[in-house]
Design a protein around this motif. Structure first.
Motif, PDB file in Angstrom:
ATOM      1  N   ASP A 123      -8.376  -0.561  -4.087  1.00 56.22           N
ATOM      2  CA  ASP A 123      -8.196   0.886  -3.910  1.00 56.22           C
ATOM      3  C   ASP A 123      -7.350   1.180  -2.678  1.00 56.22           C
ATOM      4  O   ASP A 123      -6.471   2.052  -2.713  1.00 56.22           O
ATOM      5  N   ASN A 124      -7.597   0.454  -1.584  1.00 57.91           N
ATOM      6  CA  ASN A 124      -6.799   0.641  -0.365  1.00 57.91           C
ATOM      7  C   ASN A 124      -5.341   0.250  -0.595  1.00 57.91           C
ATOM      8  O   ASN A 124      -4.426   0.963  -0.162  1.00 57.91           O
ATOM      9  N   LEU A 125      -5.138  -0.877  -1.274  1.00 59.09           N
ATOM     10  CA  LEU A 125      -3.773  -1.332  -1.567  1.00 59.09           C
ATOM     11  C   LEU A 125      -3.029  -0.307  -2.416  1.00 59.09           C
ATOM     12  O   LEU A 125      -1.897   0.068  -2.101  1.00 59.09           O
ATOM     13  N   LYS A 126      -3.673   0.154  -3.465  1.00 58.66           N
ATOM     14  CA  LYS A 126      -3.036   1.127  -4.351  1.00 58.66           C
ATOM     15  C   LYS A 126      -2.719   2.420  -3.594  1.00 58.66           C
ATOM     16  O   LYS A 126      -1.628   2.985  -3.734  1.00 58.66           O
ATOM     17  N   GLY A 127      -3.652   2.879  -2.783  1.00 54.62           N
ATOM     18  CA  GLY A 127      -3.420   4.081  -1.977  1.00 54.62           C
ATOM     19  C   GLY A 127      -2.273   3.905  -1.000  1.00 54.62           C
ATOM     20  O   GLY A 127      -1.446   4.800  -0.828  1.00 54.62           O
ATOM     21  N   THR A 128      -2.211   2.734  -0.389  1.00 51.03           N
ATOM     22  CA  THR A 128      -1.139   2.451   0.570  1.00 51.03           C
ATOM     23  C   THR A 128       0.216   2.393  -0.131  1.00 51.03           C
ATOM     24  O   THR A 128       1.196   2.964   0.345  1.00 51.03           O
ATOM     25  N   LEU A 129       0.268   1.718  -1.271  1.00 55.58           N
ATOM     26  CA  LEU A 129       1.524   1.631  -2.018  1.00 55.58           C
ATOM     27  C   LEU A 129       1.983   3.005  -2.495  1.00 55.58           C
ATOM     28  O   LEU A 129       3.173   3.328  -2.441  1.00 55.58           O
ATOM     29  N   ARG A 130       1.033   3.826  -2.937  1.00 54.76           N
ATOM     30  CA  ARG A 130       1.367   5.191  -3.362  1.00 54.76           C
ATOM     31  C   ARG A 130       1.934   5.978  -2.181  1.00 54.76           C
ATOM     32  O   ARG A 130       2.950   6.668  -2.302  1.00 54.76           O
ATOM     33  N   LYS A 131       1.272   5.877  -1.037  1.00 56.30           N
ATOM     34  CA  LYS A 131       1.714   6.606   0.162  1.00 56.30           C
ATOM     35  C   LYS A 131       3.127   6.182   0.572  1.00 56.30           C
ATOM     36  O   LYS A 131       3.979   7.025   0.844  1.00 56.30           O
ATOM     37  N   ILE A 132       3.372   4.881   0.585  1.00 59.97           N
ATOM     38  CA  ILE A 132       4.710   4.393   0.951  1.00 59.97           C
ATOM     39  C   ILE A 132       5.736   4.906  -0.040  1.00 59.97           C
ATOM     40  O   ILE A 132       6.813   5.381   0.344  1.00 59.97           O
TER      41      ILE A 132
END
Length: 137
Positions: A123-132
């Protein structure tokens, strides 16, 4: 296995290529290339979408979208319908069946990632990738 000084992009590229190989193997009999999957899925999810919207969503120029839609149409996955001054795009029965398969395989892929790193890190990875991604576009 990897040098600590490698920047982030090669890792993203490795994941992308492995995902492409995974999906291509799963749907090799469908006659659909990896680059066309996201387009087919978006059309399936948004029945009657117009070409201009697809160009905006995928951050591609309209000529690229037109070329890719032509490929999908020639393979029987979609139909394009002239509607006044725009072209609406709809999936065929074949296209819907294939889009569902690809979405199922994408879910399987994400489950593999969750198994590797755990749901919280996923979930953190997906959120980070979305944010970037959102910041870069």
């Amino acid at each position: 296995m990897f040098d600590e000084n490698i920047p982030t992009v090669p890792f993203i590229s490795i994941i992308y290529r492995e995902h492409a190989k995974y999906l291509n193997e799963k749907v090799k009999d469908e006659g659909l290339s990896f680059g066309l999957y996201p387009l087919l899925i978006k059309i399936y999810q948004t029945e009657g979408i117009i070409q201009e919207q697809l160009a905006q969503i995928f951050h591609l120029n309209e000529s690229t979208i037109t070329r890719n839609l032509k490929k999908l149409e020639e393979k029987g996955f979609i139909t394009r319908i002239q509607d006044k001054r725009t072209k609406r795009v709809e999936v065929t029965e074949k296209g819907a069946k294939t889009a569902k398969k690809v979405m199922d395989y994408d879910e399987e892929w994400d489950e593999k990632i969750k198994d590797l790193i755990g749901i919280n890190e996923y979930d953190n990875l997906k959120g980070t990738l979305r944010k970037i991604s959102e910041e870069l576009i």
